[in-house]
Design an enzyme around this catalytic site. Structure first.
Site, PDB file in Angstrom:
ATOM      1  N   ARG A 135     -39.298 -26.674  -3.386  1.00  7.98           N
ATOM      2  CA  ARG A 135     -37.934 -26.421  -2.927  1.00  7.98           C
ATOM      3  C   ARG A 135     -36.992 -27.580  -3.253  1.00  7.98           C
ATOM      4  O   ARG A 135     -35.793 -27.363  -3.454  1.00  7.98           O
ATOM      5  CB  ARG A 135     -37.929 -26.116  -1.422  1.00  7.98           C
ATOM      6  CG  ARG A 135     -36.559 -25.652  -0.923  1.00  7.98           C
ATOM      7  CD  ARG A 135     -36.586 -25.096   0.485  1.00  7.98           C
ATOM      8  NE  ARG A 135     -36.880 -26.090   1.502  1.00  7.98           N
ATOM      9  CZ  ARG A 135     -36.449 -26.026   2.762  1.00  7.98           C
ATOM     10  NH1 ARG A 135     -35.699 -25.001   3.152  1.00  7.98           N
ATOM     11  NH2 ARG A 135     -36.782 -26.939   3.642  1.00  7.98           N
ATOM     12  N   VAL A 142     -30.473 -22.350   1.990  1.00 11.43           N
ATOM     13  CA  VAL A 142     -31.723 -21.943   1.350  1.00 11.43           C
ATOM     14  C   VAL A 142     -32.731 -21.767   2.478  1.00 11.43           C
ATOM     15  O   VAL A 142     -32.835 -22.603   3.376  1.00 11.43           O
ATOM     16  CB  VAL A 142     -32.201 -22.968   0.300  1.00 11.43           C
ATOM     17  CG1 VAL A 142     -32.356 -24.361   0.879  1.00 11.43           C
ATOM     18  CG2 VAL A 142     -33.506 -22.511  -0.345  1.00 11.43           C
ATOM     19  N   SER A 143     -33.457 -20.649   2.447  1.00 12.62           N
ATOM     20  CA  SER A 143     -34.333 -20.282   3.565  1.00 12.62           C
ATOM     21  C   SER A 143     -35.471 -21.277   3.762  1.00 12.62           C
ATOM     22  O   SER A 143     -35.864 -22.002   2.844  1.00 12.62           O
ATOM     23  CB  SER A 143     -34.929 -18.892   3.333  1.00 12.62           C
ATOM     24  OG  SER A 143     -33.934 -17.907   3.384  1.00 12.62           O
ATOM     25  N   ALA A 144     -36.022 -21.274   4.977  1.00 14.55           N
ATOM     26  CA  ALA A 144     -37.200 -22.076   5.285  1.00 14.55           C
ATOM     27  C   ALA A 144     -38.378 -21.604   4.433  1.00 14.55           C
ATOM     28  O   ALA A 144     -38.509 -20.407   4.151  1.00 14.55           O
ATOM     29  CB  ALA A 144     -37.543 -21.956   6.764  1.00 14.55           C
TER      30      ALA A 144
END
EC number: 2.1.1.77
Length: 216
Positions: free
Chosen positions: A34, A60-62
């Site tokens: 990420r 931005v998602s976990a």
């Protein structure tokens, strides 16, 4: 400890907890960490299992959430996949690693289109096509799709997305309220044309803005 070692520990944690279950998803996470898809000031936080800010007030998602959606999608090599909500480009990169063919990702915010393109180029991803447009309407030129993954919450399932699924295809989408509370739905279009919906529980996503989503 360097960024990659921290990230590797996060992937191992997600695997231990049963969130990452397939080799394909694990390998994709290790190939495209990420931290490659966030601004420099957030790179040292990218291994933490929480959402992170990206430009234009988005997130931005976990990592656990991304892994859950990819596992539900049951991606396989050669599948035709549409992503709605490119954001940073990270999820599209993960998808592209698994399917190993062209991936189409649609984003409504011009700043994020450029941000994602830069991130993907730096990461060496060549098979993701980022399109500026209203993702709630899907992307008919490359339909039908085996899988459509939506990374923003809709008030209801957008009909165009269901229509653009292949028979046997699946749509993964958060549906619920505007204010960061939805349920993660898996919408399967049976080969007979029948629609089946499975609820995978509560999630929190930014709103899907568009003609078949929320209005600005």
């Amino acid at each position: 400890m360097d960024l990659y070692e921290r990230w590797k520990r996060t992937v191992e944690m997600l695997e231990r907890e049963g969130i990452i279950r397939s080799l394909e998803v694990k390998e994709a996470f290790l190939k495209y960490p990420r931290y490659m898809f966030v601004e420099d000031r957030y790179k040292s936080y990218a291994h933490i299992d929480e959402p992170l800010p990206i430009p234009a007030g988005q997130t931005v998602s976990a990592p656990h959430m991304v892994a859950i959606m990819l596992e539900i999608a049951k991606l396989k090599e050669g599948m035709n996949v549409l992503e709605v909500g490119t954001g940073s480009g990270w999820n599209a990169a993960l998808i592209s690693y698994i399917v190993k063919t062209d991936v189409y990702s649609i984003e409504r915010i011009p700043e994020l289109v450029e941000f994602a393109k830069r991130n993907l180029e730096r990461a060496g991803v060549k098979n993701v096509h980022v399109i500026l447009g209203d993702g709630s309407k899907g992307f008919p030129p490359k339909a039908p799709y085996d899988v459509i993954i939506v990374t923003a919450g809709a008030p209801k399932v957008p009909e165009p997305l269901v229509e653009q699924l292949k028979p046997g295809g699946r749509l993964i989408i958060p549906v619920g309220s505007y204010h960061l509370w939805q349920e993660l739905l898996e919408v399967v279009k049976k080969k007979s044309g029948e629609i089946k919906v499975r609820n995978h529980g509560g999630v929190a996503f930014v709103p899907l803005i568009g003609e078949y989503g929320w209005r600005e």
